[in-house]
Design an enzyme around this catalytic site. Structure first.
Site, short mmCIF file in Angstrom:
data_model
loop_
_atom_site.label_atom_id
_atom_site.label_comp_id
_atom_site.label_asym_id
_atom_site.label_seq_id
_atom_site.Cartn_x
_atom_site.Cartn_y
_atom_site.Cartn_z
N SER A 109 0.83 -1.20 0.00
CA SER A 109 0.00 0.00 0.00
C SER A 109 0.86 1.25 0.00
O SER A 109 1.95 1.28 0.58
CB SER A 109 -0.87 0.00 1.26
N TYR A 149 -2.06 0.35 9.87
CA TYR A 149 -2.28 -0.32 8.59
C TYR A 149 -1.02 -0.24 7.73
O TYR A 149 -0.52 -1.24 7.21
CB TYR A 149 -3.48 0.31 7.86
N LYS A 183 1.70 -3.33 6.52
CA LYS A 183 2.11 -3.62 5.13
C LYS A 183 3.62 -3.49 4.97
O LYS A 183 4.27 -4.31 4.30
CB LYS A 183 1.38 -2.66 4.17
#
Ligand code: UDP
Length: 357
Positions: free
Chosen positions: A119, A143, A147
């Site tokens: 991402s 988040y 990743k």
């Protein structure tokens, strides 16, 4: 060359578009999905569908062995930035630890090609835009960290581990492509696949729901950013173009390409206000827009430098147009999704999942 490909999260939004393109291209696809946010109807009929978790090492190893898997495309993961701020352990468990477990299974079973859904969140708030892949990584939410940690694990595994000798065709060693997605949106051009996540939080989906009367309106999370109109800027990419990038990455690894990290976007951005105006225009519905406060974990602007992906992959975007993205997302919201959810009759997929678990 047709390959045996395991697609984790292949019943989800991006995974299902990719599974469909893989099948169309002649690959043999096994989808592994725990249905946290995926749907059986989204999986192509000719794919094998297994209900289960990427963290279930024994199940994954059995699948890799039984299906003679040659490549893994790993989508399964949680994707909601604000939720990751509130519940980080959920993200580290599923996204980071789950990925490690999957990689471990690949190592043990001699699977040497791995494509990972990373991402743009790994960049945090880039100092230079558009962001290049070698820009400093400094996520500003769990988040993004979940990743980035997975990218680090992939890098280190590719560097240090030679494949187990379980399989004889792995002489190239473990290699991966991490695709750093920017803002994925839209639905299939034929209207048969799209995002069906309940309680969606992503802007274009939310705006289309508002245009279809499924919610009262849209709140803009901050209009006091240092951007032209004060709202955040993102690089929106059509889901079918993104799916196609995975097939290009698979071809690249199959042709002995070395490990790569690649931005997946179009290289230019639109503000929240521009997106909302586009959805209003396309839908013909003047839904309510309310100015709200900033949302935790949001960088002001995020756009991709796409030089590298065009150098490395044979990938030509076909829907590089905000209007197409919003039009397909709106059509899906208005008609496609309800047609699909009506067709939930048990199919061959049920049988395959019952047999394997
Ligand atoms: N956004 C917004 N209202 C919403 C949803 C999103 O203003 O209801 C904004 C959000 O703050 C961000 C941009 O739209 O600036 C894109 O957010 P999204 O959640 O779609 O993707 P993200 O960039 O967080 O991955």
């Amino acid at each position: 060359m047709a390959l045996n490909v395991l697609v984790t999260g292949g019943a989800g939004y991006i995974g299902s578009h990719t599974a469909r393109q893989l099948v169309t291209a002649g690959h043999r696809v096994v989808v592994l999905d725990n249905f946290y946010s995926g749907h059986r109807w989204a999986v192509p009929n000719s794919a094998s569908l297994i209900e289960g978790d990427v963290a279930n090492g024994e199940l994954v190893k059995r699948l890799l062995r039984d299906h003679k898997t040659q490549a893994v495309i790993h989508f399964a993961g949680h994707i909601v930035v604000p939720e990751s701020v509130e519940n980080p352990q959920k993200y580290y468990l599923n996204n980071t630890a789950g990925s490690l477990s999957l990689m471990q299974a690949c190592m043990e079973m001699g699977v040497d090609k791995f494509i990972f859904s990373s991402s743009a969140a790994v960049y945090g708030t880039p100092e230079v835009l558009p962001a290049r892949e070698d820009a400093p990584t400094a996520p500003i939410n769990p988040y993004g960290w979940s990743k980035l940690m997975t990218e680090w694990m992939l890098r280190d595994l590719a560097t240090s581990r030679k494949l187990d000798s379980a399989r004889s065709d792995g002489q190239g060693g473990f290699r991966y492509v991490a695709l750093r997605y920017f803002n994925v949106a839209g639905a299939s051009i034929d209207g048969s696949l799209g995002q069906a996540t309940p309680e969606a939080t992503h802007l274009i989906k939310v705006a289309c729901e508002a245009a279809c009367g499924k919610r009262d309106g849209v709140t803009v999370f901050g209009d006091d950013y240092d951007t032209a109109d004060g709202t955040c800027i993102r690089d929106y990419i059509h889901v079918e173009d993104l799916a196609r990038a995975h097939l290009a990455a698979l071809d690249y690894l199959t042709a002995d390409g070395k490990s790569e990290i690649l931005n997946c976007g179009y290289g230019h951005g639109f503000s929240v206000s521009e997106v909302l105006n586009q959805v209003r225009q396309i839908s013909g519905v003047d839904f309510a827009v309310t100015m709200g406060s900033r949302r935790a974990g949001d960088p002001p602007a995020l756009t991709a430098d796409v030089t590298r992906i065009h150098e490395v992959l044979d990938w030509t975007p076909q829907h590089q147009d905000l209007a197409v993205i919003c039009r397909t997302a709106h059509a899906w919201e208005k008609e496609g999704m309800s047609k699909r959810s009506e067709t939930t009759a048990p199919s061959a997929h049920w049988l395959s999942s019952l047999l394997v678990i």
